[in-house]
Design a protein around this motif. Structure first.
Motif, PDB file in Angstrom:
ATOM      1  N   THR A 146      -0.839   9.833  -3.340  1.00 58.86           N
ATOM      2  CA  THR A 146      -2.043   9.010  -3.221  1.00 58.86           C
ATOM      3  C   THR A 146      -2.667   9.274  -1.853  1.00 58.86           C
ATOM      4  O   THR A 146      -2.058   9.915  -1.008  1.00 58.86           O
ATOM      5  N   SER A 147      -3.869   8.748  -1.651  1.00 58.83           N
ATOM      6  CA  SER A 147      -4.500   8.942  -0.338  1.00 58.83           C
ATOM      7  C   SER A 147      -4.178   7.786   0.609  1.00 58.83           C
ATOM      8  O   SER A 147      -4.919   7.530   1.544  1.00 58.83           O
ATOM      9  N   ALA A 148      -3.068   7.078   0.352  1.00 60.25           N
ATOM     10  CA  ALA A 148      -2.647   6.003   1.252  1.00 60.25           C
ATOM     11  C   ALA A 148      -2.323   6.578   2.630  1.00 60.25           C
ATOM     12  O   ALA A 148      -1.936   7.735   2.739  1.00 60.25           O
ATOM     13  N   CYS A 149      -2.472   5.744   3.670  1.00 64.61           N
ATOM     14  CA  CYS A 149      -2.127   6.183   5.020  1.00 64.61           C
ATOM     15  C   CYS A 149      -0.653   6.595   5.066  1.00 64.61           C
ATOM     16  O   CYS A 149       0.148   6.137   4.270  1.00 64.61           O
ATOM     17  N   CYS A 171      -5.562  13.597  -4.667  1.00 63.47           N
ATOM     18  CA  CYS A 171      -6.188  13.311  -3.375  1.00 63.47           C
ATOM     19  C   CYS A 171      -6.063  14.520  -2.452  1.00 63.47           C
ATOM     20  O   CYS A 171      -6.112  14.389  -1.232  1.00 63.47           O
ATOM     21  N   ILE A 227      -6.811   4.189  -3.151  1.00 61.71           N
ATOM     22  CA  ILE A 227      -5.874   5.286  -2.887  1.00 61.71           C
ATOM     23  C   ILE A 227      -5.560   6.099  -4.134  1.00 61.71           C
ATOM     24  O   ILE A 227      -4.823   7.077  -4.072  1.00 61.71           O
ATOM     25  N   LYS A 232       3.308  13.486   4.312  1.00 61.37           N
ATOM     26  CA  LYS A 232       2.264  13.129   5.283  1.00 61.37           C
ATOM     27  C   LYS A 232       2.821  13.043   6.708  1.00 61.37           C
ATOM     28  O   LYS A 232       2.072  12.793   7.642  1.00 61.37           O
ATOM     29  N   TRP A 241      -2.182  16.612   6.523  1.00 63.14           N
ATOM     30  CA  TRP A 241      -2.398  15.498   7.461  1.00 63.14           C
ATOM     31  C   TRP A 241      -1.369  15.509   8.590  1.00 63.14           C
ATOM     32  O   TRP A 241      -1.549  14.861   9.606  1.00 63.14           O
TER      33      TRP A 241
END
Lengths: 81, 293
Positions: free
Chosen positions: B14-17, A15, B49, A60, A21
């Motif tokens: 993963t592209s999870a928040c 991803c 995700i 993140k 981010w």
């Protein structure tokens, strides 16, 4: 056969590098830290290793580690530019 | 913590928040399940995700299926694997919308057929993948994009529905207690037949709280009694450690509600109703644990 099916292959950074981010970066204070490992357990993305090194390429910046640290040894520092 | 394996079955990341409970749960579930496992994922956050085709962050086989089909697909998969003499763990990992609303008939069918699989519902109390619409799992008074004034109906009691099928093992868990979750997944997979785990998974953007409070929110849910951790093995209920402590002197539910933006406009009447529901639920679970009912 598998060429015609939609099968994804597992790779790192599937991803992208999610570290971009981040607006706040976790910084570990080694003086305070007693290596209990709670931060690594609670990290949703598994970005913290056994020696509390944080993988900033993927972190993140959610801040769960800083919030859960019983010694308050992790500080969230704003990323500059 | 020493007994939790180091292996990660999800590649970074993963592209999870940021602060996602689902990722946190899945990490520990896969550690407990090990490499010989298959995930069946209906439409939910987990199906988006994983990454963009042809890449995925998940280093175990994942089968993405239609919303209503997860448990039915797992039934077929489990039967085929057992017929081939393989012990592979078949795990359904579905959200609350895919379980309490759309997937309930497939789940009921699979439980009734006695399929050898583990069904995990991670409950963030709305359809958060599509932008936080109300689901059957949304609690009374919670604002979502389709109930901006707060939901006027209560949360569907999924555990009672599953209990009615009398599975050999069912449990509740919460993302704030990963060791408890790990042990429950391990136990569920060691038992043959249909097993079920219901996880409360706080969702930062959906519940409207800062991302760093995910674990804190889960702990508050347990401490106020809004969520009770227990397991029921062959009909015998036992309350898990964190809830045992919490149920002796639960915090008022306001402490949990006021930290979430979705309960910002909840009225006093709804709070009273919720508090009464929580007390009734706790009393029922406590009675069952003592063997009274």
């Amino acid at each position: 056969m598998s060429e015609r099916l939609a099968i994804s292959k597992p790779v790192k950074a599937a991803c992208g590098k999610t570290g971009t981010w981040r607006t706040f970066r976790p910084v570990v204070d080694r003086e305070q830290c007693n290596a209990c490992g709670l931060c690594a357990m609670y990290c949703p993305d598994g970005c913290i290793d056994d020696d509390q090194n944080i993988d900033l390429e993927f972190c993140k910046g959610c801040g769960i580690c800083a919030n859960e640290c019983p010694k308050k040894a992790i500080e969230m520092v704003r990323e500059e530019d | 913590m020493a007994n939790i394996p180091q292996e990660e079955y999800i590649f970074k990341t993963t592209s999870a928040c940021a602060g996602c409970s689902s990722s946190l749960c899945l990490r520990h579930i896969l550690k407990a399940a090990g490499p010989d496992s298959v995930l069946v994922v209906p439409a939910c956050c987990t199906s988006v995700i994983q990454g963009i085709y042809p890449n995925t962050a998940f280093n175990i086989p994942v089968y993405n299926v239609a919303f209503a089909a997860a448990a039915a697909v797992a039934s077929g998969m489990s039967t085929a694997l057992r017929a081939a003499g393989r012990k592979t763990n078949v795990i359904c990992y579905a959200g609350d919308g895919g379980t309490v609303d759309i997937g309930i008939q497939a789940l009921s069918g699979a439980l009734e057929r006695g399929t050898d699989f583990l069904y995990i519902c991670y409950d963030n109390e709305a359809y958060s993948n599509t932008g936080m619409q109300r689901s059957g799992g949304t609690p009374l008074g919670a604002a979502t994009t389709t109930t901006p004034g707060g939901k006027t109906e209560g949360k569907k009691d999924l555990d009672l529905i599953v209990e009615a099928h009398d599975p050999p093992y069912m449990a509740t868990a919460c993302s704030a207690y990963p060791i408890d979750l790990y042990k429950k997944v391990e136990k569920a997979l060691s038992i043959e037949g249909p097993t079920f785990i219901h996880i409360l998974a706080p969702c930062p953007p959906g519940w409207r709280y800062p991302a760093d409070k995910t674990v804190e929110m889960g702990k508050l849910a347990v401490r106020t009694g809004m969520w009770i951790l227990y397991e029921r093995e062959h009909g015998q209920l036992s309350i898990s450690g964190p809830s045992k402590n919490a149920m002796r002197k639960p915090l008022p539910i306001e402490e949990y509600l006021e930290k979430q933006g979705r309960f910002k406009n909840i009225d006093q009447r709804s709070i009273t109703v919720l508090q009464q529901q929580v007390e009734r639920h706790m009393a029922r679970i406590a009675r069952e644990a003592e063997g009274i009912c």
